[in-house]
Design a protein around this motif. Structure first.
Motif, short mmCIF file in Angstrom:
data_model
loop_
_atom_site.label_atom_id
_atom_site.label_comp_id
_atom_site.label_asym_id
_atom_site.label_seq_id
_atom_site.Cartn_x
_atom_site.Cartn_y
_atom_site.Cartn_z
N LEU A 184 -14.85 -9.16 -6.40
CA LEU A 184 -15.10 -9.43 -4.99
C LEU A 184 -14.55 -8.27 -4.15
N GLN A 185 -15.19 -7.99 -3.05
CA GLN A 185 -14.72 -6.89 -2.20
C GLN A 185 -13.42 -7.29 -1.51
N LEU A 186 -12.44 -6.41 -1.62
CA LEU A 186 -11.16 -6.61 -0.96
C LEU A 186 -11.32 -6.30 0.52
N PRO A 187 -10.94 -7.20 1.42
CA PRO A 187 -11.06 -6.90 2.84
C PRO A 187 -10.29 -5.65 3.25
N ALA A 188 -10.70 -5.05 4.35
CA ALA A 188 -10.03 -3.85 4.86
C ALA A 188 -8.55 -4.13 5.11
N ARG A 189 -7.73 -3.10 4.93
CA ARG A 189 -6.28 -3.26 5.10
C ARG A 189 -5.93 -3.77 6.50
N SER A 190 -6.71 -3.43 7.50
CA SER A 190 -6.42 -3.83 8.87
C SER A 190 -6.48 -5.35 9.06
N ALA A 243 -9.51 0.24 -6.24
CA ALA A 243 -10.89 -0.05 -6.64
C ALA A 243 -11.62 -0.87 -5.57
N ASN A 244 -10.88 -1.29 -4.54
CA ASN A 244 -11.42 -2.09 -3.44
C ASN A 244 -12.01 -3.41 -3.92
N VAL A 245 -11.38 -4.03 -4.93
CA VAL A 245 -11.85 -5.31 -5.44
C VAL A 245 -10.69 -6.28 -5.58
N CYS A 246 -11.08 -7.56 -5.66
CA CYS A 246 -10.09 -8.59 -5.98
C CYS A 246 -10.74 -9.59 -6.92
N ASN A 247 -9.90 -10.29 -7.65
CA ASN A 247 -10.32 -11.23 -8.68
C ASN A 247 -9.48 -12.50 -8.54
N ASP A 265 0.81 -1.22 0.00
CA ASP A 265 0.00 0.00 0.00
C ASP A 265 0.84 1.27 0.00
N GLU A 266 2.04 1.21 0.54
CA GLU A 266 2.86 2.41 0.65
C GLU A 266 3.34 2.93 -0.71
N VAL A 267 3.24 2.13 -1.75
CA VAL A 267 3.68 2.58 -3.08
C VAL A 267 2.52 2.76 -4.06
N LEU A 268 1.30 2.69 -3.56
CA LEU A 268 0.15 2.86 -4.44
C LEU A 268 0.09 4.28 -4.98
N THR A 269 -0.30 4.38 -6.23
CA THR A 269 -0.61 5.68 -6.82
C THR A 269 -2.13 5.84 -6.76
N ASP A 270 -2.67 6.81 -7.44
CA ASP A 270 -4.13 6.97 -7.47
C ASP A 270 -4.74 6.27 -8.68
N ARG A 271 -3.96 5.49 -9.41
CA ARG A 271 -4.48 4.79 -10.59
C ARG A 271 -5.42 3.66 -10.18
N TRP A 272 -6.58 3.63 -10.83
CA TRP A 272 -7.59 2.62 -10.54
C TRP A 272 -7.06 1.21 -10.80
N TRP A 273 -6.19 1.03 -11.80
CA TRP A 273 -5.71 -0.30 -12.20
C TRP A 273 -4.53 -0.79 -11.39
N GLU A 274 -4.07 -0.04 -10.41
CA GLU A 274 -2.95 -0.49 -9.57
C GLU A 274 -3.26 -1.91 -9.08
#
Length: 173
Positions: free
Chosen positions: A83-89, A54-58, A18-27
């Motif tokens: 599918l919804q990606l679980p919260a980072r915590s 996008a808060n999703v996973c495949n 997460d520390e290297v994420l940009t704001d790109r939806w396709w990250e």
């Protein structure tokens, strides 16, 4: 880090980045393990993809062999999308059960993993991946991963696949 730099991986790279994420939806972050049973003309893989912005996973699990009448017929395949990606915590890739049912546990950072999947009566996997070399980082700034980090790593997979009730031993590279 300059272009074409080879940046080594460390134990922290077994987790989400997460520390290297940009704001790109396709990250995207992925976890992929493949296996085969040559004497059965059989192979398979688990593939999981997270898109945190996008808060999703495949992803899911696939098994193929030469028993189908068409090359696209698979003895087993499940591919979930959106599918919804679980919260980072609660999301730690070092011991994480993806919403698609694939469970990956890092047993030794960057070198040993356990991969499990359960769809009782259809497919169950309990595999162990042991790398035969350290991860080989793709150079930053070089196609096709210009900005991202990527590695492929050869390894030895052992364990059991249960396909429609039949136990099949896996021991492959």
């Amino acid at each position: 880090v300059g272009p074409s730099a080879h940046v080594p991986f460390g134990p922290e790279d077994d987790d989400f980045h997460d520390e290297v994420l940009t704001d790109r939806w396709w990250e995207t972050e992925t976890s992929w393990f493949s296996w085969n049973v040559p004497e059965r003309h059989m192979g398979g893989w688990t593939y999981c993809q997270a898109r945190p912005n996008a808060n999703v996973c495949n992803g899911g699990a696939w098994v193929w062999d030469d028993t189908g009448s068409y090359t696209w017929e698979l003895p087993y395949h499940v591919h979930y999308q959106g599918l919804q990606l679980p919260a980072r915590s609660v999301r730690d890739l070092r011991d994480f059960e993806w919403p698609n049912g694939v469970h990956v546990t890092a047993l030794e950072p960057l070198m040993k993993y356990r991969i499990r999947y359960e769809d009782p009566g259809s497919l169950e996997l309990d595999l162990r991946f042991e790398a035969i070399m350290a991860p080989n980082p793709h150079p930053i700034g070089v196609a096709p991963f210009f900005k991202g980090r990527h590695f492929d790593q050869p390894g030895h997979l052992t364990g059991v696949v249960v396909l429609r009730g039949e136990k099949i031993a896996v021991d492959c590279f």
